[in-house]
Design an enzyme around this catalytic site. Structure first.
Site, PDB file in Angstrom:
ATOM      1  N   HIS A 200     -18.111 -10.193   2.348  1.00  0.00           N
ATOM      2  CA  HIS A 200     -16.822 -10.622   1.800  1.00  0.00           C
ATOM      3  C   HIS A 200     -16.490 -12.036   2.228  1.00  0.00           C
ATOM      4  CE1 HIS A 200     -15.471  -6.238   1.301  1.00  0.00           C
ATOM      5  NE2 HIS A 200     -15.569  -6.800   0.104  1.00  0.00           N
ATOM      6  N   GLU A 442     -37.413  -6.778 -17.588  1.00  0.00           N
ATOM      7  CA  GLU A 442     -37.675  -6.997 -16.164  1.00  0.00           C
ATOM      8  C   GLU A 442     -39.038  -6.486 -15.731  1.00  0.00           C
ATOM      9  OE1 GLU A 442     -33.631  -6.532 -13.807  1.00  0.00           O
ATOM     10  OE2 GLU A 442     -33.900  -4.856 -15.167  1.00  0.00           O
ATOM     11  N   ASP A 466     -36.372  -9.922 -11.267  1.00  0.00           N
ATOM     12  CA  ASP A 466     -37.284  -8.786 -11.172  1.00  0.00           C
ATOM     13  C   ASP A 466     -38.575  -9.022 -11.945  1.00  0.00           C
ATOM     14  OD1 ASP A 466     -36.276  -6.780  -9.464  1.00  0.00           O
ATOM     15  OD2 ASP A 466     -34.632  -6.461 -10.866  1.00  0.00           O
ATOM     16  N   CYS A 513     -30.895 -14.147 -17.731  1.00  0.00           N
ATOM     17  CA  CYS A 513     -29.785 -13.975 -16.783  1.00  0.00           C
ATOM     18  C   CYS A 513     -30.256 -13.944 -15.337  1.00  0.00           C
ATOM     19  CB  CYS A 513     -28.974 -12.733 -17.118  1.00  0.00           C
ATOM     20  SG  CYS A 513     -29.893 -11.212 -16.906  1.00  0.00           S
TER      21      CYS A 513
HETATM   22  C1  PEP Z   1     -32.865  -9.942 -12.578  1.00  0.00           C
HETATM   23  O1  PEP Z   1     -33.630  -9.078 -12.157  1.00  0.00           O
HETATM   24  O2  PEP Z   1     -33.214 -11.090 -12.901  1.00  0.00           O
HETATM   25  C2  PEP Z   1     -31.427  -9.639 -12.709  1.00  0.00           C
HETATM   26  C3  PEP Z   1     -30.604 -10.489 -13.280  1.00  0.00           C
HETATM   27  O3  PEP Z   1     -30.996  -8.482 -12.169  1.00  0.00           O
HETATM   28  P1  PEP Z   1     -30.716  -8.287 -10.593  1.00  0.00           P
HETATM   29  O4  PEP Z   1     -30.833  -9.634  -9.923  1.00  0.00           O
HETATM   30  O5  PEP Z   1     -29.368  -7.690 -10.498  1.00  0.00           O
HETATM   31  O6  PEP Z   1     -31.820  -7.358 -10.211  1.00  0.00           O
HETATM   32 MG    MG Z   2     -33.000  -7.036 -11.940  1.00  0.00          MG
END
Ligand code: PEP
Ligand code: MG
Length: 593
Positions: A200, A442, A466, A513
């Site tokens: 936090h 992923e 991932d 992302c």
């Molecule tokens: C990823 O794997 O790139 C992703 C955005 O998910 P996380 O980082 O939450 O595993």
């Molecule tokens: Mg991921």
């Protein structure tokens, strides 16, 4: 315990975890160490009185927290962090803390000794938790323990609100409550022995924009009051007792950083568009509502990844349907008129939720995580799907499934979603029947099957964090193999190309992302791949936008072709860096991008 501090050598460099960017130069104020108390036996006849004293301390602590709550609630920019104080109030009622301390007192030791014992035990328990987010919750228990101890011992630490100008605070750990009370006019930054990225305190430091470096382990034993120091919250570098040259160097860096930040502000309201008019939507990755101000500040165009697992972390019961609807609705209303991509629960692997039972696994990254867990816990999954669908009545929602590795998995998710939709229809509950359905890419199998998957979803979102881990067989959290973890690996470029081509062929949307999207060096590569949507931590948006606005899609395509012909990560990275230095020398000649 008295610790003797020797003079700190000039230019003592330390590196911790930079959790909130920015450079600060100032003088250190060392806040008190955590109180430790030796075992002090008491007479059997004194046990009840000692328990009474403990209960008195609990009520005093409650009173103090209520008072802080009142002060904080009068400050609009801090109001959304009130939940931290509520967490502390809940800890004061927690059986593990209260019950165990009482039990320890009954074994005839003083209240302070009993509390020290229980806190030590809890600390050990937390240290063994694999999940970083949960492990970081230890700081909340420590903060409450520290408050009780101060009340019991009558020892008053130097007040965090009572410090001098131009201060860099050094503390063993800074509680979120302390962080909330920091006077931004006087405190230039903070450094702690403990801490992690998702604590936090780190989250608050970012939302308050206070440069911070945590996890330095022994900083409190090295420094003393008024020692000059420099902190770089971006790189995690701390320099104690800087020489004149270092001071001058960092002053220049600080000025450049601040100039750059100001300059970057000017991109806020400009469109994210290339010189050849290729528009890219820059969306935010969000975990908590405390990130809204930052998202607003950097003008995110909606949310490309809402990590719902954070809603489930740090609590004993999963959130119910109503709570989820309220949370999703709040995000949707906040992001109007932009879309919000809500990813269904992605736990397992390195994310463990205390309220949900997960088997202990030999190889959790390849175990019961993402949709695999949701499909096993069908009822829990349906509650989340119902909540997301109900929220879709309040704005543009997109539903996304994580960790899909085969077609059957995706179809099962879609079938469950259909069932939930029918149920809502029968009940006459509003939702958007055209809600878009997407999946994370992923796993290597999702890449190889991308053309098939593209016929079954409305969009892809590439989770490079991932994807790199699974494609290259490199644990994303293991520092020993971190040198192999590289988005510019030729296999990753090929994987991305395959996914984008499949999406293009099927006419569906595709977004990146993972963290790769937040790195300005890679922006041109993603542009070359034809990505029209990138989602990242909001603070990275201005830097990515700045690059985007100065290059063309054509530049990206040409460079991508060149990079695809290379065979090693090193060759690719070197070539990319060289090209970017030529194309945008102002940005890429300068290390402070
Ligand atoms: C990823 O794997 O790139 C992703 C955005 O998910 P996380 O980082 O939450 O595993
Ligand atoms: Mg991921």
């Amino acid at each position: 315990m008295v610790s003797v501090k020797t003079e700190v050598a000039s230019d003592t460099y330390l590196v911790g975890i930079g959790v909130s960017p920015g450079i600060s130069i100032g003088a250190i104020t060392l806040l008190g160490h955590r109180s430790m108390v030796e075992d002090r036996p008491i007479e059997a006849a004194d046990v009840e009185a000692e328990i009474e004293r403990f209960n008195w301390a609990l009520s005093q602590a409650r009173k103090q927290l209520q008072e802080i709550k009142e002060t904080v609630s009068r400050q609009p920019h801090l109001r959304e962090h009130l939940y931290i104080l509520d967490t502390h109030l809940l800890i004061l009622d927690d059986e593990m803390l209260v019950g165990e301390t009482e039990r320890a007192i009954r074994e005839q030791i003083s209240c302070e000794s009993a509390l020290t014992k229980v806190l030590q035990h809890l600390r050990q328990m937390f240290e063994n938790i694999e999940d970083e987010y949960l492990r970081d919750r230890q700081s909340d228990v420590d903060a409450v323990g520290g408050r009780l101890m101060r009340i019991l011992t009558g020892e008053h630490e130097r007040s965090i609100t009572d410090i001098e100008q131009n201060t860099l605070i050094v503390a063993h750990d800074l509680s979120p409550t302390d962080t909330m009370q920091l006077d931004r006019e006087k405190v230039l930054g903070f450094i702690t022995d403990k801490g992690g990225r998702t604590a936090h305190t780190a989250i608050l430091a970012r939302s308050l924009e206070i440069p911070a470096v945590v996890g330095l382990e022994t900083i409190t034993s090295l420094v003393y009051d008024r020692l000059p120091a420099i902190i770089d919250g971006g790189t995690g570098v701390v320099i104690l007792n800087p020489s004149k040259e270092t001071f001058t160097e960092y002053l220049t860096r600080k000025q450049t950083y601040e100039y750059l930040e100001k300059e970057l502000d000017s991109f806020r309201d400009l469109p994210a568009i290339t010189t050849d008019k290729f528009k890219v939507a820059l969306r935010g990755n969000l975990e908590l509502s405390s990130e809204f101000p930052l998202a607003r500040k950097h003008a995110v165009e909606g949310v490309g990844l809402y990590r719902t697992e954070f809603l489930y972390l740090g609590r004993s019961e999963p959130p119910g349907e109503e709570e989820q609807v309220a949370t999703y609705r709040q995000i949707l209303e906040e992001m109007q008129p932009h879309p919000v991509t809500i990813r269904t629960l992605d736990i397992g692997g390195d994310k463990v939720v205390s309220g949900l039972t997960l088997p202990r696994e030999e190889n959790p990254a390849m175990g019961l995580r993402g949709v695999r867990f949701s499909l096993r816990e069908g009822d829990l999954f349906k509650v989340q799907l119902r909540a997301i669908l109900r929220a879709s009545a309040y704005g543009e929602v997109r539903i996304m499934f994580p960790m899909i590795s085969g077609i059957v998995e995706l179809r099962t998710c879609k079938r469950l979603l259909c069932q939930v939709q029918s149920g809502l229809q029968e009940e006459g509950i509003d939702f958007d029947p055209k809600v878009k359905i997407g999946m994370m890419i992923e796993t290597p199998s999702a890449v190889l099957l991308a053309p098939f998957f593209a016929e079954e979803v409305d969009f892809f979102s590439v989770g490079t964090n991932d994807l790199i881990q699974y494609c290259l067989a490199v644990d994303r959290g293991n520092e020993h193999v971190a040198y192999l973890y590289n988005p510019m690996h030729p296999a990753i470029l090929r994987a991305l190309k395959t996914v984008c081509a499949a999406a293009d062929q099927a006419g569906i949307e595709v977004c990146v992302c993972g963290e790769m999207a937040a790195e300005p060096l890679y922006t041109i590569v993603l542009l070359g791949l034809g990505l029209r949507e990138l989602s990242m931590n909001p603070a990275s948006i201005p830097r990515v936008k700045r690059v985007l606005r100065q290059v063309s899609r054509q530049d990206g395509q040409a460079l991508l072709e060149e990079l695809l012909a290379l065979r090693t990560s090193k060759e690719i990275t070197t070539c990319l860096e060289q090209r970017m230095r030529t194309l945008l020398p102002d940005i890429f000649e300068n290390a402070l991008i």
